[in-house]
Design an enzyme around this catalytic site. Structure first.
Site, PDB file in Angstrom:
ATOM      1  N   SER A 132       0.847  -1.194   0.000  1.00 16.45           N
ATOM      2  CA  SER A 132       0.000   0.000   0.000  1.00 16.45           C
ATOM      3  C   SER A 132       0.878   1.238   0.000  1.00 16.45           C
ATOM      4  O   SER A 132       2.043   1.191   0.417  1.00 16.45           O
ATOM      5  CB  SER A 132      -0.890   0.002   1.247  1.00 16.45           C
ATOM      6  OG  SER A 132      -1.564   1.234   1.400  1.00 16.45           O
ATOM      7  N   TYR A 145      -2.901  -0.377  10.439  1.00 19.31           N
ATOM      8  CA  TYR A 145      -2.684  -0.743   9.035  1.00 19.31           C
ATOM      9  C   TYR A 145      -1.331  -0.220   8.543  1.00 19.31           C
ATOM     10  O   TYR A 145      -0.579  -0.943   7.878  1.00 19.31           O
ATOM     11  CB  TYR A 145      -3.815  -0.181   8.182  1.00 19.31           C
ATOM     12  CG  TYR A 145      -3.772  -0.603   6.735  1.00 19.31           C
ATOM     13  CD1 TYR A 145      -4.117  -1.893   6.365  1.00 19.31           C
ATOM     14  CD2 TYR A 145      -3.409   0.297   5.733  1.00 19.31           C
ATOM     15  CE1 TYR A 145      -4.093  -2.286   5.030  1.00 19.31           C
ATOM     16  CE2 TYR A 145      -3.385  -0.087   4.398  1.00 19.31           C
ATOM     17  CZ  TYR A 145      -3.730  -1.376   4.054  1.00 19.31           C
ATOM     18  OH  TYR A 145      -3.696  -1.752   2.732  1.00 19.31           O
TER      19      TYR A 145
END
Length: 282
Positions: A132, A145
């Site tokens: 990501s 995250y």
């Protein structure tokens, strides 16, 4: 055609890439955490097995089923399965943070190590990690995250060095905003695991919850958000190129932040990222 094992195929990137590769003739094993999603995939003609990254037994059973179909070989592993746990760092319990890492890092690591042993025996292989932009930079209220993806990046960079000379190539794909069920799943994780009443961030959480709960039809279209097909091209390159890249940036924000983190001071980058988060939760 080569065999491809993909995690997290119930929707979004995993589902799109599994479907596209199947249409290209690859032997695709599309796995998902929930049995009902596995059944849906099978009804669409996929070779699909349940694979819960939080469970060693589930990983072993799924891998065993795949190897029975391939005579003990795996050509490509696409580690796509993950979720995002929203919440301020100070409101993340040890258990909640551990659960985030179990799926996004520990389960992925366990599966990867098992597949590497297979690839070493066959003398070749490709491993692609779906990371990501939040493995490059951080945004507020995404600490769990952020941390899991930073850890995945570090582990993958180390693996790349350790796999030199093995004919096993490992690459990172780093998407920014991509259309998927990610926000819906994050909203569920937020409701289940974050206590807002006595939090110092309570007022912000109201905006976070409102943003996460919006249906796609009610949400203003982000011009930088791409469809899941944007990940397919770099995935295919990482699978087939004689010289796959170590990193593939996907979406404009990933390119921008990938550059900014190298050229700006920490103070200046923080100033920008804080404002991105604040604007998002207005």
């Amino acid at each position: 055609m080569p065999s491809v094992l993909i995690t997290g195929c119930s929707s979004g990137i995993g589902y799109y890439c599994a479907k596209a590769l199947k249409q290209e003739g690859y032997q695709v094993f599309a796995t998902a955490r929930k049995e009902e999603d596995v059944q849906k995939l099978r009804e669409q003609g996929f070779l699909s097995y349940q694979l819960d990254l939080n469970s060693t037994q589930s990983i072993d059973e799924a891998l065993s089923c795949v190897l029975e179909q391939t005579d003990g070989t795996i050509d490509v592993l696409f580690n796509n399965g993950a979720y995002g746990q929203p919440g301020a760092v100070e409101d993340l319990s040890r258990e909640v943070l551990r659960n985030q890492f179990e799926t996004n890092l520990f389960g992925t690591h366990e599966l990867t190590c098992k597949v590497i042993k297979i690839m070493r025996k066959q003398g070749r292989g490709r491993i692609i990690q779906n990371s990501s932009v939040l493995g490059l930079i951080t945004l507020k209220y995404r600490g769990a995250y952020n941390a899991s993806k930073f850890a995945l990046e570090g582990l993958t960079d180390t693996l790349r060095q350790e796999l030199q000379g093995s004919n096993i190539h490992i690459s990172l794909i780093e998407p920014g905003p991509v259309e998927s069920d990610f926000r819906k799943n994050a909203y569920q994780a937020f409701k289940e695991n974050i206590t807002t009443d006595d939090s110092a961030h309570q007022s912000v959480y109201e905006a976070v919850e409102l943003r996460l709960s919006k249906q796609d039809s009610d949400r203003k279209k982000d011009p930088f958000t791409l469809g899941p097909e944007s990940v397919y091209k770099p995935l295919l390159h990482a699978m087939t190129s004689k010289k796959p890249k170590a990193r593939y940036y996907v979406t404009t924000p990933t390119w921008i932040f990938g550059i900014l983190r190298r050229v700006l001071s920490t103070r200046m980058l923080d100033w920008i990222l804080v404002r991105v988060s604040d604007d998002e939760n207005k």
